[in-house]
Design a protein around this motif. Structure first.
Motif, mmCIF file in Angstrom:
data_model
loop_
_atom_site.group_PDB
_atom_site.id
_atom_site.type_symbol
_atom_site.label_atom_id
_atom_site.label_comp_id
_atom_site.label_asym_id
_atom_site.label_seq_id
_atom_site.Cartn_x
_atom_site.Cartn_y
_atom_site.Cartn_z
ATOM 1 N N LEU A 181 -2.907 -4.731 4.915
ATOM 2 C CA LEU A 181 -2.012 -3.744 4.630
ATOM 3 C C LEU A 181 -2.633 -2.212 4.837
ATOM 4 O O LEU A 181 -1.995 -1.330 4.895
ATOM 5 C CB LEU A 181 -1.795 -4.053 3.108
ATOM 6 C CG LEU A 181 -0.898 -5.285 2.625
ATOM 7 C CD1 LEU A 181 -0.639 -5.455 1.226
ATOM 8 C CD2 LEU A 181 0.401 -5.030 3.513
ATOM 9 N N ALA A 182 -4.031 -2.116 4.840
ATOM 10 C CA ALA A 182 -4.740 -0.850 4.911
ATOM 11 C C ALA A 182 -4.698 -0.475 6.199
ATOM 12 O O ALA A 182 -4.884 0.592 6.788
ATOM 13 C CB ALA A 182 -5.981 -1.055 4.689
ATOM 14 N N LEU A 183 -4.000 -1.143 7.238
ATOM 15 C CA LEU A 183 -3.958 -0.837 8.720
ATOM 16 C C LEU A 183 -2.594 0.229 8.768
ATOM 17 O O LEU A 183 -2.590 0.881 9.482
ATOM 18 C CB LEU A 183 -3.413 -2.015 9.647
ATOM 19 C CG LEU A 183 -4.834 -2.928 9.721
ATOM 20 C CD1 LEU A 183 -4.551 -4.175 10.692
ATOM 21 C CD2 LEU A 183 -6.320 -2.136 10.178
ATOM 22 N N LYS A 184 -1.773 0.005 7.997
ATOM 23 C CA LYS A 184 -0.371 0.770 7.904
ATOM 24 C C LYS A 184 -0.963 2.373 7.748
ATOM 25 O O LYS A 184 -1.849 2.693 6.871
ATOM 26 C CB LYS A 184 0.588 0.500 6.635
ATOM 27 C CG LYS A 184 1.735 1.227 6.807
ATOM 28 C CD LYS A 184 2.552 1.084 7.873
ATOM 29 C CE LYS A 184 3.885 1.477 7.778
ATOM 30 N NZ LYS A 184 4.877 1.594 9.017
ATOM 31 N N GLY A 185 -0.333 3.176 8.615
ATOM 32 C CA GLY A 185 -0.997 4.582 8.602
ATOM 33 C C GLY A 185 -2.096 4.953 9.582
ATOM 34 O O GLY A 185 -2.351 5.992 9.759
ATOM 35 N N LYS A 186 -2.785 3.701 9.784
ATOM 36 C CA LYS A 186 -4.187 3.931 10.810
ATOM 37 C C LYS A 186 -3.720 3.532 12.128
ATOM 38 O O LYS A 186 -4.314 3.985 13.020
ATOM 39 C CB LYS A 186 -5.248 3.063 10.094
ATOM 40 C CG LYS A 186 -5.759 3.474 8.842
ATOM 41 C CD LYS A 186 -6.922 2.508 8.541
ATOM 42 C CE LYS A 186 -7.545 2.632 7.431
ATOM 43 N NZ LYS A 186 -8.494 2.043 6.903
ATOM 44 N N ILE A 187 -2.508 2.846 12.446
ATOM 45 C CA ILE A 187 -2.261 2.315 13.889
ATOM 46 C C ILE A 187 -0.877 2.614 13.830
ATOM 47 O O ILE A 187 0.026 2.058 13.338
ATOM 48 C CB ILE A 187 -2.430 1.080 13.977
ATOM 49 C CG1 ILE A 187 -4.085 0.593 13.786
ATOM 50 C CG2 ILE A 187 -2.019 0.543 15.340
ATOM 51 C CD1 ILE A 187 -4.149 -0.938 13.827
ATOM 52 N N SER A 188 -0.423 3.748 14.623
ATOM 53 C CA SER A 188 0.702 4.230 14.673
ATOM 54 C C SER A 188 1.848 3.573 15.231
ATOM 55 O O SER A 188 3.081 3.434 14.933
ATOM 56 C CB SER A 188 0.780 5.576 15.382
ATOM 57 O OG SER A 188 0.221 5.534 16.805
ATOM 58 N N GLU A 189 1.549 2.587 16.209
ATOM 59 C CA GLU A 189 2.259 1.383 16.757
ATOM 60 C C GLU A 189 2.736 0.698 15.701
ATOM 61 O O GLU A 189 3.946 -0.144 15.861
ATOM 62 C CB GLU A 189 1.586 0.794 17.948
ATOM 63 C CG GLU A 189 1.390 1.603 19.006
ATOM 64 C CD GLU A 189 0.051 2.697 19.029
ATOM 65 O OE1 GLU A 189 0.003 3.574 19.814
ATOM 66 O OE2 GLU A 189 -0.525 2.467 17.818
ATOM 67 N N LEU A 190 2.268 0.297 14.516
ATOM 68 C CA LEU A 190 2.472 -0.495 13.528
ATOM 69 C C LEU A 190 3.539 -0.061 12.592
ATOM 70 O O LEU A 190 3.451 1.023 11.741
ATOM 71 C CB LEU A 190 1.539 -0.817 12.492
ATOM 72 C CG LEU A 190 1.371 -2.083 11.456
ATOM 73 C CD1 LEU A 190 2.076 -3.307 11.928
ATOM 74 C CD2 LEU A 190 0.150 -1.858 10.816
ATOM 75 N N LYS A 191 4.865 -0.522 12.980
ATOM 76 C CA LYS A 191 5.888 0.240 12.030
ATOM 77 C C LYS A 191 6.167 -0.268 10.646
ATOM 78 O O LYS A 191 6.749 0.330 9.905
ATOM 79 C CB LYS A 191 7.363 -0.015 13.126
ATOM 80 C CG LYS A 191 7.269 0.418 14.264
ATOM 81 C CD LYS A 191 6.789 2.129 14.241
ATOM 82 C CE LYS A 191 6.640 2.792 15.489
ATOM 83 N NZ LYS A 191 6.181 3.969 15.644
ATOM 84 N N ALA A 192 5.785 -1.652 10.560
ATOM 85 C CA ALA A 192 5.979 -2.066 9.238
ATOM 86 C C ALA A 192 5.120 -3.375 9.211
ATOM 87 O O ALA A 192 4.744 -4.071 10.156
ATOM 88 C CB ALA A 192 7.448 -2.701 9.097
ATOM 89 N N ILE A 193 4.697 -3.752 8.036
ATOM 90 C CA ILE A 193 3.533 -4.802 7.664
ATOM 91 C C ILE A 193 4.000 -5.288 6.420
ATOM 92 O O ILE A 193 4.153 -4.738 5.408
ATOM 93 C CB ILE A 193 2.158 -4.378 7.803
ATOM 94 C CG1 ILE A 193 1.149 -5.694 7.799
ATOM 95 C CG2 ILE A 193 1.863 -3.337 6.762
ATOM 96 C CD1 ILE A 193 0.068 -5.181 8.250
ATOM 97 N N GLU A 194 3.817 -6.811 6.350
ATOM 98 C CA GLU A 194 3.885 -7.375 4.929
ATOM 99 C C GLU A 194 2.897 -8.689 5.247
ATOM 100 O O GLU A 194 2.634 -9.214 6.169
ATOM 101 C CB GLU A 194 5.467 -8.052 4.845
ATOM 102 C CG GLU A 194 5.731 -8.716 3.723
ATOM 103 C CD GLU A 194 7.133 -9.322 3.570
ATOM 104 O OE1 GLU A 194 7.334 -10.360 3.245
ATOM 105 O OE2 GLU A 194 8.187 -8.499 3.763
ATOM 106 N N VAL A 195 2.193 -8.941 4.247
ATOM 107 C CA VAL A 195 1.359 -9.944 4.041
ATOM 108 C C VAL A 195 1.532 -10.682 2.885
ATOM 109 O O VAL A 195 1.436 -10.299 1.740
ATOM 110 C CB VAL A 195 -0.163 -9.501 3.928
ATOM 111 C CG1 VAL A 195 -1.048 -10.511 4.103
ATOM 112 C CG2 VAL A 195 -0.331 -8.327 5.270
ATOM 113 N N GLY A 196 1.345 -12.011 2.854
ATOM 114 C CA GLY A 196 1.741 -12.812 1.724
ATOM 115 C C GLY A 196 0.474 -13.906 1.591
ATOM 116 O O GLY A 196 0.168 -14.380 2.768
ATOM 117 N N VAL A 197 0.156 -14.391 0.597
ATOM 118 C CA VAL A 197 -0.854 -15.039 0.337
ATOM 119 C C VAL A 197 -0.437 -16.367 -0.455
ATOM 120 O O VAL A 197 0.538 -16.416 -1.411
ATOM 121 C CB VAL A 197 -2.225 -14.621 -0.579
ATOM 122 C CG1 VAL A 197 -3.175 -15.610 -0.802
ATOM 123 C CG2 VAL A 197 -2.779 -13.547 0.138
#
Length: 101
Positions: free
Chosen positions: A31-47
């Protein structure tokens, strides 16, 4: 738009932690990758929930990109590779699908 879905099964114990603990660490890192990699438009992670079937995968990652080229940039980005390094230490299997949305 491309959706990238990856599921990881973590070892019951790795790096001195349980699969659930490593799942939460992986979730935070991803989740910390959001904002660090401009190509990443949306991210969701479930455990996987503790009360869910123990045979389930540990972590499910869903990411959206504008194109396969953007997904390729993400795949080799240094910040993403730090997460990959951690996951390789605790992962026992991986399943992935990339599709157009």
């Amino acid at each position: 738009m491309v959706r990238h879905v990856v599921m990881f099964r973590f070892a019951e114990e790795a790096e001195g932690r349980s699969a659930a603990e490593n799942g939460m660490i992986a979730k935070e890192m991803l989740l910390a990758l959001k904002g660090k990699i401009s190509e990443l438009k949306a991210i969701e992670v479930g455990v996987n929930m503790a009360e869910a079937d123990a045979g389930n995968y540990t972590v499910c990652l869903t990411c959206d990109f504008d194109s396969m080229e953007d997904l390729s940039v993400y795949a080799v980005h240094p910040e993403h590779l730090k997460v990959v390094e951690f996951i390789k230490k605790v992962n026992t299997s991986r399943a992935c699908v990339d599709y157009t949305i």
